[in-house]
Design a protein around this motif. Sequence first.
Motif, PDB file in Angstrom:
ATOM      1  N   PRO A 494       0.818  -1.327   0.107  1.00 16.99           N
ATOM      2  CA  PRO A 494       0.033  -0.088  -0.086  1.00 16.99           C
ATOM      3  C   PRO A 494       0.931   1.211   0.046  1.00 16.99           C
ATOM      4  N   HIS A 495       0.633   2.423  -0.803  1.00 18.21           N
ATOM      5  CA  HIS A 495       1.280   3.672  -0.807  1.00 18.21           C
ATOM      6  C   HIS A 495       1.051   4.411   0.569  1.00 18.21           C
ATOM      7  N   ALA A 496       0.111   3.892   1.365  1.00 14.11           N
ATOM      8  CA  ALA A 496       0.005   4.738   2.790  1.00 14.11           C
ATOM      9  C   ALA A 496       1.006   4.011   3.465  1.00 14.11           C
ATOM     10  N   LEU A 497       1.642   2.744   3.410  1.00 12.62           N
ATOM     11  CA  LEU A 497       2.492   2.167   4.025  1.00 12.62           C
ATOM     12  C   LEU A 497       3.931   2.756   3.772  1.00 12.62           C
ATOM     13  N   LEU A 498       4.232   2.867   2.581  1.00  9.96           N
ATOM     14  CA  LEU A 498       5.396   3.666   2.012  1.00  9.96           C
ATOM     15  C   LEU A 498       5.724   4.791   2.511  1.00  9.96           C
ATOM     16  N   HIS A 499       4.440   5.698   2.641  1.00 12.19           N
ATOM     17  CA  HIS A 499       4.495   7.033   2.846  1.00 12.19           C
ATOM     18  C   HIS A 499       4.695   7.149   4.496  1.00 12.19           C
ATOM     19  N   ASN A 500       4.223   6.128   5.201  1.00 12.79           N
ATOM     20  CA  ASN A 500       4.290   6.451   6.636  1.00 12.79           C
ATOM     21  C   ASN A 500       5.709   6.122   7.135  1.00 12.79           C
ATOM     22  N   LEU A 501       6.229   4.986   6.456  1.00 12.00           N
ATOM     23  CA  LEU A 501       7.654   4.638   6.705  1.00 12.00           C
ATOM     24  C   LEU A 501       8.482   5.681   6.524  1.00 12.00           C
ATOM     25  N   LYS A 502       8.242   6.320   5.277  1.00  9.21           N
ATOM     26  CA  LYS A 502       9.165   7.453   4.682  1.00  9.21           C
ATOM     27  C   LYS A 502       9.107   8.808   5.777  1.00  9.21           C
ATOM     28  N   HIS A 503       8.026   8.961   6.238  1.00 10.56           N
ATOM     29  CA  HIS A 503       7.876  10.303   7.171  1.00 10.56           C
ATOM     30  C   HIS A 503       8.056   9.912   8.593  1.00 10.56           C
TER      31      HIS A 503
END
Length: 630
Positions: A494-503
């Motif tokens: 999920p894109h939301a997971l990638l954004h969460n890990l990134k930020h």
Amino acid sequence: MSTAQTHDPKKLAGLIVGAIGVVYGDIGTSPLYTLKECFNGHVALELNAFNVLGILSLIFWGLMLVVTVKYVSIILRADNRGEGGILALMALAMRVVSGSPRKTLWVAMMGIFGAALFSGESIITPAISVLSALEGISIISHTLDPYILPIAIMVMVALFAMQSRGTALVGKLFGPVMLTWFVVIAALGVINIIKAPQVLAAINPLFAIEFFVAHPWVAFVLLGAVVLCLTGVEALYADMGHFGRPAIRYAWFLLVLPALLLNYYGQGALLLTNPEAIKNPFYFLAPTWAHPPLVVLATMATVIASQAVISGAFSVANQAIQLGFCPRMDIQHTSAQERGQIYIPGINWFLLVSVIALILAFRSSSNLAAAYGFAVTCTMVMTTLLAFVVASRHFKGAKKHGMFVLLGLLLIVDLAFFSSNILKLHQGGWFPLLIGMIAFTMMMTWKRGRKLLSAKLREGEMPLAGFVESLESSPPQRVEGLSIFMTASSDSVPHALLHNLKHNKVLHEQVVFLTIQSCDIPFVPLKERVVVRRLGESFYQVIATFGFKEEPSVPTVLEQVTHLQPELLFDEMNTSFFLSRETIVEAKYPSMSWWRRRLFSLMSRNATRVTNFFKIPPNRVVEMGMQVEL
């Protein structure tokens, strides 16, 4: 168990009464205006015995061929796990042509166009039905004529205002009121047939044939008025899931069809003995003292007919949402017992404004009759074409060829009615066509936009399995609690997971990937709804499937997951939902035309929020924004 399979006589009797009240409300009130429009419409037709018998013969065989043979005998067989309606038929047909993308597109377009035209019918039906009933006031006294439009608008406002409270209370009155209505119109017909029994000869199809031979062009044009006796025929099929095939058939053959025919032939007998009654042949069937209660009964019957169409509009919109042809809307359940009773505020108030505008613009049922019929006949054609596709799989050999021949003959009848109604486009038929085209364009744009958006989001996606393994081997900072990532794809990160890990650079102790999908059957059995897979020590995947007549609910899914996977405890204060929110921007090489991209973007911005649609606690949601080029 489907209602169509019930064998309990008491339950079946109750379903028959319910079908009489809901399914046949629209077609049951068509005697109010059909025969009057055949002679008072926009075609000059002399009122004599030859023409009266010819018109009655056309009405008789229209009811027999279109309603009895096509819908009651054939189309009702094409049920999608007990459910009916043009979208259910479309879903069946799409399974037949699933191997061909081009055929699938054509089938989808036919089904969606038929459903879109229903929105135009949903506006005209309340207006013409209630106006035709209230115009009986003129029979009582012409001094009351100025009050017809204000009363009609007041009735409409009251009808639409009560939608949010549900139809359960009013529904209890539907059956008894319509039962009384059919008995009364049948009795009025019999009383007048006795005075001129020769009118019964019009059952012979030769009268219709001779009428066409004598006045070929006039007869063809008059099919646009004759079709008014068929309005509401789609409700037979659309409401099959509520009442079942046996109840709908018994109601038609035992009461509705005989009552309609007796009333039409009674009106014909009245015109033979008293041509002056053509001003309003339905109300002149009754003696003068009976006019006031008949107006009241007719108004109640037309309100019921309107209610059935409004409920149908809610149902069609809900099905379109679940099938991916319409953006999310606020859907409210109005009954704890009946899951089919829903209320959609946006649709409701749009219909009310449109109906009032229509009443003020056309001002009489005769003027509205010119606009009525195009949407009905076009939907009839779409239904027959989809039935061809479904029949190609369900019948083999001689039965298949026989069914094709029968459907071909019925298609000729449908096309004759449709062609006649094309002539009414400039007289008001453009209105349902315009509404239908707008709805069709919006639904196809939404489907196309979502498909392109999904393809863009899949570009460069990472496979879920390998990504979970890497997180397990080299985990980031873990924090207490459980996180649920909503995702449309069940096999990618999920894109939301990638954004969460990134930020945020953290991950919860337990992670659930939740995918909610819809399928082409109306209802999914509870035991088949949820699938739970364990992807690692602390990672889980949940796939929940809902039918196109069901309303997705995340809390319901999570409750079922807890039973399947006891170690997952969804404590509301310890659970966070992560969602992606896309903003559409113009790409360097756009994949959609500018106006469709703007329309899709507008629909996306105004769609009901995911939290409301899936009933997710809003105070436990984290949204990750991203821009997508289309």
